[in-house]
Scaffold this motif. Sequence first.
Motif, short mmCIF file in Angstrom:
data_model
loop_
_atom_site.label_atom_id
_atom_site.label_comp_id
_atom_site.label_asym_id
_atom_site.label_seq_id
_atom_site.Cartn_x
_atom_site.Cartn_y
_atom_site.Cartn_z
N SER A 1 0.64 -1.35 -0.34
CA SER A 1 0.22 -0.11 0.16
C SER A 1 0.73 1.23 0.08
O SER A 1 0.96 1.61 -0.87
CB SER A 1 -1.12 -0.34 1.29
N LEU A 2 1.64 1.06 0.88
CA LEU A 2 2.78 2.61 1.13
C LEU A 2 3.78 3.28 -0.20
O LEU A 2 4.05 3.95 -0.85
CB LEU A 2 3.48 2.17 2.24
N ARG B 1 0.14 8.09 8.79
CA ARG B 1 -0.71 7.99 8.89
C ARG B 1 -1.09 9.78 8.82
O ARG B 1 -1.09 10.35 7.85
CB ARG B 1 -1.88 7.36 9.99
N GLU B 2 -0.38 10.28 9.92
CA GLU B 2 -0.81 12.12 10.44
C GLU B 2 0.00 12.78 8.90
O GLU B 2 -0.36 13.25 8.42
CB GLU B 2 0.39 12.08 10.95
N PHE B 3 1.27 11.89 8.41
CA PHE B 3 1.70 12.36 6.78
C PHE B 3 0.45 12.67 6.02
O PHE B 3 0.26 12.90 4.32
CB PHE B 3 2.53 11.57 6.28
N GLY B 4 -0.86 11.54 6.04
CA GLY B 4 -1.85 11.43 4.92
C GLY B 4 -1.74 10.75 4.83
O GLY B 4 -2.65 10.18 3.79
N ALA C 1 7.76 10.38 -0.69
CA ALA C 1 6.66 10.50 -1.73
C ALA C 1 6.42 11.51 -2.87
O ALA C 1 7.70 12.52 -2.53
CB ALA C 1 5.39 10.50 -0.16
N PRO C 2 5.92 11.51 -3.33
CA PRO C 2 5.21 11.61 -5.04
C PRO C 2 5.22 13.13 -3.77
O PRO C 2 6.30 14.67 -4.72
CB PRO C 2 4.22 11.95 -5.39
N LEU C 3 4.56 13.78 -3.23
CA LEU C 3 4.43 15.05 -3.06
C LEU C 3 5.23 15.45 -1.62
O LEU C 3 5.06 16.35 -1.29
CB LEU C 3 2.63 15.38 -2.49
N ARG C 4 6.00 14.53 -0.96
CA ARG C 4 6.70 15.19 0.38
C ARG C 4 8.01 14.04 0.62
O ARG C 4 8.44 13.12 1.10
CB ARG C 4 5.41 13.98 1.81
N GLN D 1 1.58 4.35 -3.24
CA GLN D 1 1.49 5.75 -2.66
C GLN D 1 2.53 6.05 -2.70
O GLN D 1 2.75 7.98 -3.03
CB GLN D 1 0.85 6.00 -1.21
N GLY D 2 4.00 6.02 -3.58
CA GLY D 2 4.97 6.52 -3.51
C GLY D 2 6.22 6.74 -2.46
O GLY D 2 7.16 6.67 -2.50
N VAL D 3 5.60 5.61 -1.64
CA VAL D 3 6.87 5.28 -0.78
C VAL D 3 7.29 4.06 -0.75
O VAL D 3 7.70 3.13 -0.37
CB VAL D 3 6.05 5.01 0.90
#
Length: 75
Positions: free
Chosen positions: A9-10, A67-70, A40-43, A13-15
Motif C-alpha cells: 500500500s505504501l 497516517r499523520e502524513f496523510g 513520497a511524490p509530494l513529500r 503511494q510512492g513511499v
Amino acid sequence: MDVVQVMESLAEQGVTVVFKADAERWREGRKPWTFVASGAPLRADLLVRTDADSVEACLAACLPRLREFGLVVPE
C-alpha cells in the motif's frame, strides 16, 4: 496485520519501505528490527524510522506517524 499489504500500500503511494532484521543486533540483545519509510511524490521530506524489539513494535510506532502524513495504511 499483514506486513506485506502495508508495504504494498505504501509503495503504491510512492513511499519506499524497508523492513529489516539485523542479525548482529539480535545477537547483542539490541533492538533487531528496523522499519524505514521515505519519500513520497509530494513529500520529499518524508522519513519515518524506528528500531524496535519486534515487528509489531515497529508498526505500532511508525504507522500512526505515516497516517499523520496523510498516507493510507491498512489496519
